[in-house]
Design a protein around this motif. Structure first.
Motif, PDB file in Angstrom:
ATOM      1  N   ALA A  14      16.088 -35.830 -57.695  1.00 17.85           N
ATOM      2  CA  ALA A  14      15.586 -36.372 -56.655  1.00 17.85           C
ATOM      3  C   ALA A  14      16.056 -37.968 -56.772  1.00 17.85           C
ATOM      4  CB  ALA A  14      14.055 -36.364 -56.732  1.00 17.85           C
ATOM      5  N   VAL A  15      15.900 -38.756 -57.617  1.00 15.06           N
ATOM      6  CA  VAL A  15      16.779 -39.992 -57.773  1.00 15.06           C
ATOM      7  C   VAL A  15      17.972 -40.141 -57.299  1.00 15.06           C
ATOM      8  CG1 VAL A  15      16.949 -42.066 -59.305  1.00 15.06           C
ATOM      9  CG2 VAL A  15      14.531 -40.721 -59.314  1.00 15.06           C
ATOM     10  N   LEU A  16      18.699 -39.237 -57.886  1.00 16.33           N
ATOM     11  CA  LEU A  16      20.331 -39.274 -57.713  1.00 16.33           C
ATOM     12  C   LEU A  16      20.417 -38.993 -56.380  1.00 16.33           C
ATOM     13  CD1 LEU A  16      21.561 -37.464 -60.914  1.00 16.33           C
ATOM     14  CD2 LEU A  16      21.788 -39.792 -60.533  1.00 16.33           C
TER      15      LEU A  16
ATOM     16  N   ASP B  31      14.246 -31.895 -62.218  1.00 15.26           N
ATOM     17  CA  ASP B  31      13.945 -32.113 -60.657  1.00 15.26           C
ATOM     18  C   ASP B  31      13.780 -33.616 -60.318  1.00 15.26           C
ATOM     19  OD1 ASP B  31      12.969 -31.578 -58.148  1.00 15.26           O
ATOM     20  OD2 ASP B  31      10.785 -31.762 -59.014  1.00 15.26           O
ATOM     21  N   ALA B  32      13.228 -34.297 -61.389  1.00 15.04           N
ATOM     22  CA  ALA B  32      13.081 -35.837 -60.927  1.00 15.04           C
ATOM     23  C   ALA B  32      14.313 -36.653 -61.089  1.00 15.04           C
ATOM     24  CB  ALA B  32      11.961 -36.372 -62.027  1.00 15.04           C
TER      25      ALA B  32
ATOM     26  N   ALA C 135      17.808 -42.548 -64.275  1.00 15.12           N
ATOM     27  CA  ALA C 135      17.846 -41.321 -63.985  1.00 15.12           C
ATOM     28  C   ALA C 135      18.969 -40.352 -64.866  1.00 15.12           C
ATOM     29  CB  ALA C 135      18.076 -40.920 -62.510  1.00 15.12           C
ATOM     30  N   GLN C 136      20.013 -41.205 -64.820  1.00 13.97           N
ATOM     31  CA  GLN C 136      21.074 -40.291 -65.661  1.00 13.97           C
ATOM     32  C   GLN C 136      20.610 -40.265 -67.181  1.00 13.97           C
ATOM     33  OE1 GLN C 136      24.638 -42.141 -64.707  1.00 13.97           O
ATOM     34  NE2 GLN C 136      24.961 -41.030 -62.800  1.00 13.97           N
ATOM     35  N   LEU C 137      20.073 -41.554 -67.859  1.00 22.72           N
ATOM     36  CA  LEU C 137      19.651 -41.385 -69.133  1.00 22.72           C
ATOM     37  C   LEU C 137      18.417 -40.259 -69.378  1.00 22.72           C
ATOM     38  CD1 LEU C 137      19.154 -45.294 -69.926  1.00 22.72           C
ATOM     39  CD2 LEU C 137      20.747 -43.737 -70.764  1.00 22.72           C
ATOM     40  N   ARG C 138      17.650 -40.150 -68.561  1.00 20.12           N
ATOM     41  CA  ARG C 138      16.670 -38.977 -68.473  1.00 20.12           C
ATOM     42  C   ARG C 138      17.383 -37.736 -68.450  1.00 20.12           C
ATOM     43  NH1 ARG C 138      11.282 -40.620 -68.159  1.00 20.12           N
ATOM     44  NH2 ARG C 138      10.932 -38.704 -69.152  1.00 20.12           N
ATOM     45  N   LEU C 139      18.171 -37.604 -67.590  1.00 21.51           N
ATOM     46  CA  LEU C 139      18.838 -36.379 -67.288  1.00 21.51           C
ATOM     47  C   LEU C 139      19.635 -35.864 -68.331  1.00 21.51           C
ATOM     48  CD1 LEU C 139      19.710 -33.980 -65.554  1.00 21.51           C
ATOM     49  CD2 LEU C 139      21.291 -35.269 -64.692  1.00 21.51           C
TER      50      LEU C 139
END
Length: 389
Positions: free
Chosen positions: A376-378, A372-373, A315-319
């Motif tokens: 949510a994961v974080l 948003d995604a 999630a951090q990579l995507r963010l």
């Protein structure tokens, strides 16, 4: 205009011979980027130059002669190219997409790399088109969009539906260029030279073993194929935007130091608002870029240690990728705003860079839904976007 190729089974490409340095290729790119923009694609002979740099073996398994690079090293090379020309950086970034092939049967991979590890892949994956099952695999028909780099590709991919065995995720069917018609209808204001043309396929029976799921379970046990596949795909596009923003900042700082407007007003560098915005842009871009690379190094260390990448790391990579793409676009936009009337000219460098910087931010992998995604994961919830990992 339509470029047509004849039919045949998939085949790979091999690198051009002769040594070349990165700086030499960048110098050639600076001379040819206008040519590429006018014709709307990067020429095949220059793609061969990128092969010589190892960009198209950087994601090929070592067992098939590849020289896999840690993601951060590959990203740095794409960023350097993108400073000179964003479109060419975008095309070169798909050297990373061979990570998808790791989900193919080993026998298929061996055939793909039979002529060498330097394979250029381009895909037009959407809209997903129906492909009825056949005795061998799938009967592929249809038209697909956004096949960036297809004019220089050795292998092309198109999106077809998944089934119960794929968890509903679509497949990508691989074809040789001779099996595909390329329709050159790309007319855009940003990343104009990417050659993101349409692919048309008419009645090709693609064997099941020549299809894969993006991010599917790899059949190759090497570290790169344990790095999050879709996150990596987002990173290579985001870093193109960073290169474009760097080019815009370099231009604005150089011009601002000497430019005086036609009204006789002080030169840009003597205006407080201009200096402030330049400094703010530098801080924003460098900060977003630092976090982006920090995460890539950290996740790679996890992979090399043999540990599984967590949902939070993904999630951090995507963010970080979405944030870098947005920050890069915002930086170029602000530089245009503070540069007076000059950038309203159609071929002004900042105007061209503004269009290029917009494209990564608009990509589905990097758009607003990623915030948003990731959020949510974080917070321990499921991602709100399909294909987030």
């Amino acid at each position: 205009m339509v470029h047509t190729r004849q039919a045949g089974p998939p085949a790979a490409g091999s690198s051009a011979s002769g040594a070349v340095t990165f700086d030499e290729v960048l110098a050639e790119l600076a001379e040819r980027r206008v040519e590429f923009r006018e014709q709307r694609y990067v020429s095949r002979d220059f793609v061969a130059r990128l092969k010589q740099l190892g960009l198209y073996r950087a994601s090929t398994p070592a067992k098939f002669g590849g020289e896999p690079l840690p993601p951060a090293e590959f990203l740095d090379r794409i960023e350097r190219i993108s400073v000179v020309d964003g479109s060419t950086g975008w095309v070169a970034s798909f050297g990373s997409s061979l990570v998808y092939f790791a989900a193919l049967p080993l026998e298929t991979q061996a055939e793909l790399y039979a002529d060498g590890p330097d394979v250029v892949f381009a895909g037009g994956l959407f809209p997903v088109q129906p492909a009825p099952p056949t005795e061998r695999g799938f009967l592929v028909n249809g038209r697909w969009k956004f096949a960036s780099g297809c004019m220089g590709a050795d292998i092309l991919g198109v999106g077809i539906p998944g089934d119960d065995s794929t968890g509903g995720k679509p497949r990508t069917a691989l074809l040789r260029p001779e099996q595909v018609e390329i329709v050159q209808d790309w007319d855009v204001v940003g990343m104009r030279a990417t050659g993101s043309f349409d692919l048309v396929v008419r009645g090709v029976d693609v064997p099941r073993e020549w299809t894969f799921i993006r991010g599917g379970q790899p059949t190759v046990d090497e570290p790169l194929y344990r790095y999050p596949t879709i996150a990596y795909a987002a990173q290579v596009l985001a870093v193109v935007g960073a290169g474009v923003a760097r080019a815009a900042l370099d231009y604005a700082e150089e011009v601002g130091a000497g430019y005086a407007g036609v009204t006789g007003a002080p030169k840009l560098a003597d205006r407080a608002y201009y200096r402030t915005e330049i400094a703010t842009a530098e801080a924003a871009l460098r900060s977003a870029r630092a976090w982006f690379y920090e995460l890539s190094h950290s996740v790679w260390e996890t992979v090399v240690a043999g540990d599984a990448v967590t949902d939070e790391q993904n999630a951090q990579l995507r963010l970080a990728s979405a944030h870098l793409a947005k920050t890069s676009s915002d930086v170029v936009g602000r530089l245009v705003e503070i540069s007076g009337t000059a950038p309203i000219n159609q071929n002004h460098p900042l105007q061209l860079l503004l269009g290029d910087a917009l494209v990564p931010k608009q990509h589905a992998f990097l758009g607003p839904a990623m915030y948003d995604a990731a959020g949510a994961v974080l917070m321990g919830q499921p991602p709100t976007t399909p294909g987030f990992r």
